[in-house]
Design an enzyme around this catalytic site. Structure first.
Site, PDB file in Angstrom:
ATOM      1  N   GLU A  24      -3.634   8.990 -26.170  1.00 13.70           N
ATOM      2  CA  GLU A  24      -2.841   9.851 -27.069  1.00 13.70           C
ATOM      3  C   GLU A  24      -1.533   9.128 -27.322  1.00 13.70           C
ATOM      4  O   GLU A  24      -0.825   8.772 -26.364  1.00 13.70           O
ATOM      5  CB  GLU A  24      -2.544  11.220 -26.454  1.00 13.70           C
ATOM      6  CG  GLU A  24      -3.716  12.163 -26.467  1.00 13.70           C
ATOM      7  CD  GLU A  24      -3.339  13.578 -26.014  1.00 13.70           C
ATOM      8  OE1 GLU A  24      -2.209  14.019 -26.295  1.00 13.70           O
ATOM      9  OE2 GLU A  24      -4.191  14.197 -25.365  1.00 13.70           O
ATOM     10  N   GLU A  83      -4.231  15.009 -18.950  1.00  8.88           N
ATOM     11  CA  GLU A  83      -2.833  15.250 -18.520  1.00  8.88           C
ATOM     12  C   GLU A  83      -2.762  16.181 -17.316  1.00  8.88           C
ATOM     13  O   GLU A  83      -2.018  17.177 -17.324  1.00  8.88           O
ATOM     14  CB  GLU A  83      -2.008  15.817 -19.682  1.00  8.88           C
ATOM     15  CG  GLU A  83      -1.873  14.853 -20.831  1.00  8.88           C
ATOM     16  CD  GLU A  83      -0.914  15.296 -21.931  1.00  8.88           C
ATOM     17  OE1 GLU A  83      -0.454  16.458 -21.908  1.00  8.88           O
ATOM     18  OE2 GLU A  83      -0.642  14.469 -22.830  1.00  8.88           O
TER      19      GLU A  83
HETATM   20  O1  AHR Z   1      -1.974  16.027 -29.000  1.00 12.92           O
HETATM   21  C1  AHR Z   1      -1.331  17.241 -28.731  1.00 12.92           C
HETATM   22  C2  AHR Z   1      -1.247  17.536 -27.247  1.00 12.92           C
HETATM   23  O2  AHR Z   1      -0.377  16.644 -26.644  1.00 12.92           O
HETATM   24  C3  AHR Z   1      -2.535  17.369 -26.464  1.00 12.92           C
HETATM   25  O3  AHR Z   1      -3.318  18.502 -26.477  1.00 12.92           O
HETATM   26  C4  AHR Z   1      -2.030  17.111 -25.085  1.00 12.92           C
HETATM   27  O4  AHR Z   1      -2.919  16.314 -24.333  1.00 12.92           O
HETATM   28  C5  AHR Z   1      -0.693  16.446 -25.280  1.00 12.92           C
HETATM   29  O5  AHR Z   1       0.283  16.997 -24.492  1.00 12.92           O
END
Ligand code: AHR
Length: 516
Positions: A317, A197
Site C-alpha cells: 500500500e 496492518e
Molecule cells: O488504503 C486505505 C487503508 O489504508 C487500508 O484499508 C489500510 O490498510 C490502510 O490503513
C-alpha cells in the site's frame, strides 16, 4: 546485496560552473553503465489494490446497475482504463476491510449472499462482489490475484479453507462447493496476505508483534500445507506514529515467520498538509530510508538460518493520501482524493525508489485503483484519469528488465526534513538493448539540463521523450479536462552522449535503443 550510490552534496547557492548552464540554468550529469545492475525489476512492483471501501469496488470496478457495465456488472470503461495501466498484480479485499471479511459470505448465488455490517469503514457489505467476481476480474485483466486473508476476526481454518477453495484439486467439501458455484478448475492463487496492518490499533484483531507472529505462523503452516506453492506476505509495520515501534515489530514478526513468509508487507502514505513543495517532493527520501532499514531487518532475520530462503519486500500500500482522511468521513463517498501535479511527481519518485531497490522490492501496490485514493475516478456517466495515472502507466508499460545503478551528480536542496535532496530523482531500466531513464525534476521553478553519458554502449536512434507536466504544481485533472498529461517528443543522442533539459516540476521518461 547493498548498493551504495555515489552522490555529491551541493547546495544550489554553492553549485559550481559544471552544474550551471549557459543561461544560468541548473545542470546535472548522469553516467550509465549497463553492467551496474541492481537487480531484476519484478513487474509486480507496478501492482494495484481494490478494497471494499467507498466507491472503489462498488461504484468503481463493479456497478451492476450501470449502463456502462457488462452483463456481469464490471464497468467496461474502468476496465479499459485499468488495462492501459498494465496492472501485473491486484490485491483484494483489503486493507482494513479484510480484517472482518468472511469470505464464505461472498460465494454462491449473488441474491442469496448475506449483507453484513462492515466495521472497518462503517457501512453494510452486500457481498455481491466476492471471490469469484474478484478472480474473474483478475483473469479479464490478465493480472495475478493477491488475496489478503482475515487474520483479525478470522481464524486459521478460514484462511486454510480459502486456499483450499481456490487452489485445491482434491475432492473435498470446499472444492465441491467451488464447483457447485460454477468453477470446476482451481484458480491457483499464488499470493496470499497474512492479514493487514496488524500492528495498528485501528485494525480489527490488532495484536502485539508476538501474538501476531504466533497466530500468523499457524495460519501460514496450514496455508502452505494446503498448497506448498503459495507465497505468503507477512504483515509488517505500517505504524510510524509517535510511540510506534516500526523496527521492533518487523524484527519480532520475522523471528516467527522467517521460515514461512516470502514477503514482508509494508505501507506508506504521504501528504503535503503544510503546503511545502520541496519537503513533500522529498518524501521518497523517507521511503528509501525505510526500505534500507527493512532490508537490514530481513537480512538479520535470515542470517544463520538453514537453506537459502529469501524474504522480499511487498510495499503493498502506498500513495499520496492526506486530504480525504478522518473518521468523520465514514460512508460511501470516502477517501476520494483529487490529485494534482505535485502528487503525480511524488508518485513518480516512489516508483523510482522501488526500481532502485529492485533487488529487494518484488511487490508494490498502489492504493487503490478506482475512486478511493486512486488514479481512476468515476461518475455514473464516465471517468477521468487523475494526474497520478500517468507516471504509473508510463512505468508499468516501459520500465522493465534490469534496474541499473546510476552515477548522478545533481544540484541539491535542503528542506524541512532532509538535507541534500537531489533536484533530479532518477532510476533506470535496461531490457534487451532498450534503455529507460526515469527522471523527476523536483525543482519548482527551474529547468535542469542533464548530460547523460553511456559508459559501455552507444545510443542508437532517436530517444522517445514522455513528459508528465502541467501549467502549475496544483493543476488537477477532472471530468472533461486534463491539464496534467503526457506530452511526447523526440530527442537526438550523439554517440555516447545525450543532453536533455528537464522542465521545472516534471516527470520525464526517456526510452531509447543502445548498441555495443
Ligand atoms: O488504503 C486505505 C487503508 O489504508 C487500508 O484499508 C489500510 O490498510 C490502510 O490503513
Amino acid at each position: 546485496m547493498s548498493i551504495s550510490r555515489r552522490s555529491f552534496a551541493l547546495s544550489l547557492a554553492a553549485a559550481p560552473a559544471i552544474l550551471r548552464g549557459q543561461n544560468d540554468s541548473l545542470r546535472a550529469r548522469v553516467k550509465i553503465d549497463t553492467e551496474r545492475v541492481i537487480g531484476d525489476i519484478d513487474p509486480k512492483i507496478y501492482g494495484n489494490f481494490i478494497e471494499h471501501l467507498g466507491r472503489c469496488i462498488d461504484g468503481g470496478v463493479f456497478d451492476e446497475k450501470s449502463p456502462l457495465s457488462d452483463a456481469n456488472g464490471y464497468r467496461k470503461d474502468v476496465l479499459d482504463a485499468v488495462r492501459k495501466l498494465n496492472v501485473p498484480l491486484l490485491r483484494w479485499p483489503g486493507g482494513n476491510f479484510s480484517s472482518n471479511y468472511r469470505w464464505t459470505d461472498g460465494i454462491g448465488p449473488r441474491d442469496q449472499r448475506p449483507p453484513r455490517l462492515e466495521m472497518a469503514w462503517g457501512t453494510v457489505e452486500s457481498n455481491r462482489f466476492g471471490t469469484h467476481e474478484f478472480l474473474n476480474y483478475a483473469a479479464m485483466l490478465g493480472t495475478e490475484p493477491y488475496i489478503c486473508c482475515n487474520l483479525g476476526t478470522g481464524s486459521w481454518n478460514e484462511a486454510q479453507q480459502w486456499v483450499e477453495y481456490c487452489n485445491s484439486r482434491e475432492d473435498t467439501a470446499m472444492t465441491r462447493l467451488r464447483k457447485q458455484n460454477g468453477r470446476s478448475e482451481p484458480w491457483k492463487v499464488t499470493y496470499w496476505g497474512l492479514g493487514n496492518e496488524m500492528d495498528g490499533p485501528w485494525q480489527m484483531g490488532h495484536r502485539s508483534a508476538e501474538d501476531y507472529g504466533k497466530f500468523a505462523l499457524e495460519a501460514a503452516k496450514l496455508m502452505k500445507w494446503t498448497d506448498p506453492s503459495v507465497k505468503l506476505i507477512a504483515a509488517g509495520s505500517s505504524n510510524f506514529g509517535p510511540g510506534s515501534d516500526w523496527t521492533g515489530w518487523n524484527r519480532t514478526v520475522l523471528q516467527f515467520l522467517n521460515q514461512h513468509a516470502d514477503y514482508l508487507s509494508l505501507h506508506m502514505y504521504v501528504g503535503n498538509a503544510d503546503n511545502d513543495f520541496g519537503d513533500f517532493l522529498a518524501s521518497s527520501v523517507e521511503l528509501d530510508h525505510r526500505l534500507k532499514t527493512a532490508e537490514g531487518i530481513i537480512d538479520a532475520a535470515l542470517s544463520g538460518q538453514p537453506g537459502n530462503r529469501k524474504i522480499y519486500i511487498a510495499w503493498d500500500e502506498w500513495n499520496v493520501w492526506y486530504r480525504a482522511r478522518g473518521n468523520s468521513q465514514r460512508g460511501r463517498r470516502i477517501l476520494e482524493e483529487h490529485y494534482n501535479l505535485e502528487d503525480a511527481l511524488v508518485v513518480a519518485t516512489f516508483l523510482n525508489s522501488f526500481v532502485n531497490h529492485a533487488h529487494t522490492v518484488k511487490i508494490a501496490n498502489m492504493a487503490q485503483l478506482v475512486n478511493v485514493i486512486a488514479p481512476i475516478f468515476t461518475s455514473d456517466q464516465g471517468l477521468f484519469l487523475q494526474t497520478i495515472y500517468h507516471p504509473l502507466a508510463l512505468f508499468a508499460n516501459n520500465s522493465r528488465g534490469k534496474a541499473l545503478e546510476l552515477f548522478v551528480e545533481s544540484p541539491k536542496y535542503k528542506c524541512r526534513r532532509f538535507d541534500g535532496v537531489p533536484y533530479l530523482d532518477t532510476s533506470a531500466a535496461y531490457d534487451n538493448g532498450t534503455l529507460v531513464l526515469n527522471v523527476v525534476n523536483r525543482h519548482k521553478d527551474q529547468a535542469i539540463e542533464a548530460e547523460f553519458e553511456l559508459e559501455d554502449k552507444q545510443f542508437s536512434g532517436p530517444v522517445a521523450v514522455s513528459e508528465v507536466n502541467g501549467p502549475d504544481i496544483k493543476s488537477e485533472n477532472d471530468f472533461g479536462k486534463m491539464p496534467v498529461k503526457v506530452a511526447e517528443r523526440s530527442a537526438a543522442a550523439d554517440g555516447r552522449k545525450l543532453r536533455v533539459k528537464f522542465a521545472p516540476h516534471s516527470f520525464t521518461m526517456l526510452k531509447t535503443k543502445l548498441t555495443a
